[in-house]
Design a protein around this motif. Structure first.
Motif, PDB file in Angstrom:
ATOM      1  N   PRO A   8      49.026 -26.596  12.349  1.00  0.00           N
ATOM      2  CA  PRO A   8      49.672 -26.080  11.143  1.00  0.00           C
ATOM      3  C   PRO A   8      50.762 -25.061  11.461  1.00  0.00           C
ATOM      4  O   PRO A   8      51.145 -24.916  12.629  1.00  0.00           O
ATOM      5  CB  PRO A   8      48.501 -25.426  10.397  1.00  0.00           C
ATOM      6  CG  PRO A   8      47.590 -24.966  11.502  1.00  0.00           C
ATOM      7  CD  PRO A   8      47.698 -26.043  12.560  1.00  0.00           C
ATOM      8  N   ASP A   9      51.271 -24.383  10.435  1.00  0.00           N
ATOM      9  CA  ASP A   9      52.347 -23.414  10.631  1.00  0.00           C
ATOM     10  C   ASP A   9      51.911 -22.282  11.554  1.00  0.00           C
ATOM     11  O   ASP A   9      50.737 -21.914  11.607  1.00  0.00           O
ATOM     12  CB  ASP A   9      52.777 -22.816   9.292  1.00  0.00           C
ATOM     13  CG  ASP A   9      53.490 -23.836   8.415  1.00  0.00           C
ATOM     14  OD1 ASP A   9      53.820 -24.916   8.933  1.00  0.00           O
ATOM     15  OD2 ASP A   9      53.711 -23.540   7.234  1.00  0.00           O
ATOM     16  N   GLU A  10      52.890 -21.746  12.293  1.00  0.00           N
ATOM     17  CA  GLU A  10      52.649 -20.552  13.107  1.00  0.00           C
ATOM     18  C   GLU A  10      53.035 -19.300  12.323  1.00  0.00           C
ATOM     19  O   GLU A  10      53.721 -19.368  11.306  1.00  0.00           O
ATOM     20  CB  GLU A  10      53.460 -20.603  14.406  1.00  0.00           C
ATOM     21  CG  GLU A  10      52.955 -21.601  15.418  1.00  0.00           C
ATOM     22  CD  GLU A  10      53.400 -23.008  15.083  1.00  0.00           C
ATOM     23  OE1 GLU A  10      52.515 -23.882  14.945  1.00  0.00           O
ATOM     24  OE2 GLU A  10      54.593 -23.239  14.936  1.00  0.00           O
ATOM     25  N   ILE A  11      52.566 -18.163  12.820  1.00  0.00           N
ATOM     26  CA  ILE A  11      52.891 -16.877  12.223  1.00  0.00           C
ATOM     27  C   ILE A  11      53.903 -16.174  13.116  1.00  0.00           C
ATOM     28  O   ILE A  11      53.717 -16.079  14.335  1.00  0.00           O
ATOM     29  CB  ILE A  11      51.629 -16.003  12.063  1.00  0.00           C
ATOM     30  CG1 ILE A  11      50.618 -16.711  11.154  1.00  0.00           C
ATOM     31  CG2 ILE A  11      51.986 -14.634  11.487  1.00  0.00           C
ATOM     32  CD1 ILE A  11      49.283 -16.001  11.065  1.00  0.00           C
ATOM     33  N   ILE A  12      54.997 -15.692  12.522  1.00  0.00           N
ATOM     34  CA  ILE A  12      56.045 -14.977  13.252  1.00  0.00           C
ATOM     35  C   ILE A  12      55.868 -13.487  12.986  1.00  0.00           C
ATOM     36  O   ILE A  12      55.865 -13.049  11.837  1.00  0.00           O
ATOM     37  CB  ILE A  12      57.442 -15.437  12.803  1.00  0.00           C
ATOM     38  CG1 ILE A  12      57.566 -16.950  12.954  1.00  0.00           C
ATOM     39  CG2 ILE A  12      58.525 -14.719  13.589  1.00  0.00           C
ATOM     40  CD1 ILE A  12      58.797 -17.521  12.290  1.00  0.00           C
ATOM     41  N   ILE A  13      55.717 -12.702  14.048  1.00  0.00           N
ATOM     42  CA  ILE A  13      55.451 -11.269  13.924  1.00  0.00           C
ATOM     43  C   ILE A  13      56.558 -10.496  14.627  1.00  0.00           C
ATOM     44  O   ILE A  13      56.832 -10.723  15.812  1.00  0.00           O
ATOM     45  CB  ILE A  13      54.100 -10.898  14.553  1.00  0.00           C
ATOM     46  CG1 ILE A  13      52.975 -11.753  13.936  1.00  0.00           C
ATOM     47  CG2 ILE A  13      53.802  -9.411  14.377  1.00  0.00           C
ATOM     48  CD1 ILE A  13      51.682 -11.711  14.717  1.00  0.00           C
ATOM     49  N   SER A  14      57.211  -9.594  13.903  1.00  0.00           N
ATOM     50  CA  SER A  14      58.193  -8.705  14.528  1.00  0.00           C
ATOM     51  C   SER A  14      57.684  -7.279  14.429  1.00  0.00           C
ATOM     52  O   SER A  14      57.075  -6.880  13.433  1.00  0.00           O
ATOM     53  CB  SER A  14      59.560  -8.824  13.842  1.00  0.00           C
ATOM     54  OG  SER A  14      59.483  -8.400  12.496  1.00  0.00           O
ATOM     55  N   ARG A  15      57.914  -6.502  15.482  1.00  0.00           N
ATOM     56  CA  ARG A  15      57.472  -5.110  15.471  1.00  0.00           C
ATOM     57  C   ARG A  15      58.389  -4.286  16.364  1.00  0.00           C
ATOM     58  O   ARG A  15      58.960  -4.798  17.333  1.00  0.00           O
ATOM     59  CB  ARG A  15      56.021  -4.974  15.943  1.00  0.00           C
ATOM     60  CG  ARG A  15      55.763  -5.415  17.371  1.00  0.00           C
ATOM     61  CD  ARG A  15      54.270  -5.375  17.709  1.00  0.00           C
ATOM     62  NE  ARG A  15      53.999  -5.815  19.066  1.00  0.00           N
ATOM     63  CZ  ARG A  15      53.850  -5.001  20.097  1.00  0.00           C
ATOM     64  NH1 ARG A  15      53.968  -3.686  19.925  1.00  0.00           N
ATOM     65  NH2 ARG A  15      53.600  -5.472  21.316  1.00  0.00           N
ATOM     66  N   THR A  16      58.547  -3.020  16.030  1.00  0.00           N
ATOM     67  CA  THR A  16      59.358  -2.104  16.812  1.00  0.00           C
ATOM     68  C   THR A  16      58.510  -0.900  17.205  1.00  0.00           C
ATOM     69  O   THR A  16      57.800  -0.339  16.371  1.00  0.00           O
ATOM     70  CB  THR A  16      60.598  -1.650  16.016  1.00  0.00           C
ATOM     71  OG1 THR A  16      61.432  -2.780  15.771  1.00  0.00           O
ATOM     72  CG2 THR A  16      61.385  -0.601  16.778  1.00  0.00           C
ATOM     73  N   VAL A  17      58.574  -0.529  18.471  1.00  0.00           N
ATOM     74  CA  VAL A  17      57.745   0.546  19.016  1.00  0.00           C
ATOM     75  C   VAL A  17      58.645   1.617  19.623  1.00  0.00           C
ATOM     76  O   VAL A  17      59.589   1.303  20.361  1.00  0.00           O
ATOM     77  CB  VAL A  17      56.777   0.004  20.095  1.00  0.00           C
ATOM     78  CG1 VAL A  17      55.958   1.148  20.676  1.00  0.00           C
ATOM     79  CG2 VAL A  17      55.873  -1.069  19.504  1.00  0.00           C
TER      80      VAL A  17
END
Length: 262
Positions: A8-17
């Motif tokens: 199924p669909d994937e999850i796209i995660i963006s983050r800044t540290v």
């Protein structure tokens, strides 16, 4: 979005540290079925504060659009990434006007001869921007400033058929500034002034817009909240089957603004 073609669909995660200089921004592709991150990349000294969008573009295939927060003549505001090679992002052409808060990408279906999404759009505090999948600015969008510039984080934009007057039922763009200016454009950046846009509100707008036929009367509503504790519901135009909305930053799960009929 189904970026690896296995479903199924994937999850796209963006983050800044930010712990020690420089800033680090990450993009993770998470496979819901396996429970693992199967691809990721990191950029140093870049601030990717925005919410990404993903879709299959006509010539390029699957692409992820990720905003870079800042926009200037020497600083691309949005990257287009190949999910099979995150290390080689395509920087979208920057407009003349600089922006400080480019926070959310959306993808629109504006080409009547191409299936699915074919444009990349973002909304800043003082302008809206749109690109072809090549990364070049869409004609007439390179000087699309808001008549009254805003400051701070603008509300997330939304796509939908607001006036039902376009020959091909293009997705109109609803955008605004934090200070309470609401704009609506159709595909070549002309404002929908026959609907009364732009509107000026007495209070700041937070979050974003939702476009949906929430009462099932055949006419679409625009729903959003303002800082003075009001929930606004406007009824505009006629709802078309090609576009359907859900209460998130943009309509369908892949945030393309396109709902394909089976």
């Amino acid at each position: 979005a189904d970026l690896n073609g296995t479903g199924p669909d994937e999850i796209i995660i963006s983050r800044t540290v930010y712990a020690t200089s420089p800033w680090e921004s990450w993009l993770h592709l998470y496979d819901y079925e396996t429970g693992e991150v199967y691809d990721e990349d990191v950029w140093s000294d870049s601030k990717f504060y925005g919410i990404p969008a993903a879709s299959s573009l006509p010539m390029s295939g699957d692409r992820i659009a990720l905003s870079r927060r800042l926009s200037s003549s020497a600083h691309s505001p949005v990257f287009l990434l190949d999910p099979d090679d995150l290390s080689s992002p395509l920087g979208c052409e920057a407009p003349t006007l600089a922006s400080s808060n480019v926070l959310c990408c959306v993808m629109a279906d504006w080409d009547p001869f191409a299936p699915g999404a074919d444009r990349v759009i973002t909304n800043a505090e003082n302008q809206a921007m749109a690109w072809y999948e090549s990364g070049f600015l869409v004609t007439n969008w390179d000087d699309n400033e808001y008549p009254t510039s805003g400051t701070g984080w603008s509300p997330f934009p939304a796509l939908g058929e607001l006036d039902n007057q376009d020959e091909y039922n293009y997705a109109d763009l609803l955008a605004g500034t934090k200070q309470g200016m609401v704009y609506a454009f159709w595909d070549d950046a002309n404002m929908l002034d026959h609907l009364g846009f732009p509107y000026t509100l007495p209070s700041w707008i937070y979050g974003g817009f939702v476009i949906a036929d929430i009462d099932n009367d055949g006419f679409i509503e625009v729903v959003f909240g303002t800082q003075d504790n009001y929930l606004h519901i406007w009824e505009l135009g006629e709802c078309t089957r090609g576009y359907s909305s859900w209460p998130q930053c943009q309509h369908d799960a892949a945030r393309t603004g396109v709902l394909l009929e089976e």
